[in-house]
Design an enzyme around this catalytic site. Structure first.
Site, PDB file in Angstrom:
ATOM      1  N   SER A 198      -7.179   7.519   4.400  1.00  0.00           N
ATOM      2  CA  SER A 198      -7.169   6.920   5.732  1.00  0.00           C
ATOM      3  C   SER A 198      -6.576   5.511   5.665  1.00  0.00           C
ATOM      4  CB  SER A 198      -8.599   6.858   6.274  1.00  0.00           C
ATOM      5  OG  SER A 198      -8.635   6.255   7.537  1.00  0.00           O
ATOM      6  N   CYS A 222      -2.065  -1.186   7.512  1.00  0.00           N
ATOM      7  CA  CYS A 222      -1.185  -0.013   7.539  1.00  0.00           C
ATOM      8  C   CYS A 222      -1.241   0.697   8.888  1.00  0.00           C
ATOM      9  CB  CYS A 222      -1.539   0.940   6.401  1.00  0.00           C
ATOM     10  SG  CYS A 222      -1.142   0.251   4.773  1.00  0.00           S
ATOM     11  N   HIS A 235       0.848  -1.188   0.000  1.00  0.00           N
ATOM     12  CA  HIS A 235       0.000   0.000   0.000  1.00  0.00           C
ATOM     13  C   HIS A 235       0.885   1.240   0.000  1.00  0.00           C
ATOM     14  CE1 HIS A 235      -3.669  -2.294   1.838  1.00  0.00           C
ATOM     15  NE2 HIS A 235      -3.280  -2.775   0.665  1.00  0.00           N
ATOM     16  N   GLU A 282       1.324   3.502   2.288  1.00  0.00           N
ATOM     17  CA  GLU A 282       2.045   3.643   3.561  1.00  0.00           C
ATOM     18  C   GLU A 282       3.175   2.622   3.675  1.00  0.00           C
ATOM     19  OE1 GLU A 282      -2.376   4.614   4.343  1.00  0.00           O
ATOM     20  OE2 GLU A 282      -1.238   3.141   3.186  1.00  0.00           O
ATOM     21  N   CYS A 284      -5.669   1.605   6.078  1.00  0.00           N
ATOM     22  CA  CYS A 284      -6.388   0.356   6.329  1.00  0.00           C
ATOM     23  C   CYS A 284      -5.889  -0.238   7.649  1.00  0.00           C
ATOM     24  CB  CYS A 284      -6.159  -0.620   5.178  1.00  0.00           C
ATOM     25  SG  CYS A 284      -4.479  -1.296   5.111  1.00  0.00           S
TER      26      CYS A 284
END
Length: 192
Positions: free
Chosen positions: A116, A121, A92, A94, A118
């Site tokens: 935002s 993350c 992802h 992040e 998950c």
């Protein structure tokens, strides 16, 4: 060393796009320390959103992230979601930025994420001890901000309208890819 961007540079979309696309390890050639000090949180969030755009342009999920050192405000890591591009279920925005930063102490860093985080993350953010997380979109997704605060992370919301619109467009175009990114292929198969 002379750099292209310094304290006299006008900060615009082209400048931020160059920063987003330059490998982190080469940023010292592009920008000096005084330039990093004039970049605001809004600028860093826009870089994260430009990384999300990069992922979208590659056919992936539009999520990007930037990590800065709190004291110097220099970028130490950045990345974008490559679920589709690398066939990697947990790469992802992040996690990609954290991997880019490498083995550092994240306790004195801020992560800017275009969406935002998950569950995976968010867990990684508190496990690695980030001091601050800035979220650019809680319109399309939210939920882990209270948990991060409970874990002692300073969480701020700095929504970026371009990023919000980009993710909404992606979700409408590719709902199954969005679901896969959040819950895996099992969720997509179960939906059918």
């Amino acid at each position: 060393m002379n750099t292209l961007f310094n304290e006299t540079t006008v900060i615009n979309e082209e400048v931020l796009n160059a920063i987003a696309h330059m490998p982190t390890s080469s940023l010292s050639i592009l920008m000096n320390e005084s330039f990093a000090n004039i970049l605001t949180d809004t600028h860093y969030m826009r870089i994260a959103v430009l990384l999300a755009q990069k992922s979208y342009d590659e056919g992936g999920c539009p999520i990007g992230a930037v990590i800065i050192d709190n004291q110097t405000r220099k970028i130490v890591g950045k990345g974008h979601n490559t679920l589709v591009q690398e066939s990697h279920p947990y790469n992802h925005g992040e996690t990609s930025a954290i991997r880019d930063a490498g083995r550092i102490d994240f306790g004195q860093t801020t992560l800017f994420t275009s969406l935002s985080p998950c569950d995976v993350c968010a867990t990684l953010l508190y496990m690695r001890g980030f001091s601050r997380v800035v979220v650019g979109d809680i319109t399309n997704a939210s939920g882990n901000e209270p948990m991060l605060r409970e874990k002692g992370i300073n969480v701020e919301i700095l929504e970026d309208q371009f990023g919000i619109d980009l993710y909404a467009k992606f979700r409408a175009e590719k709902p199954d890819q969005d679901l896969e990114d959040w819950q895996g292929l099992n969720a997509v198969s179960s939906k059918a």
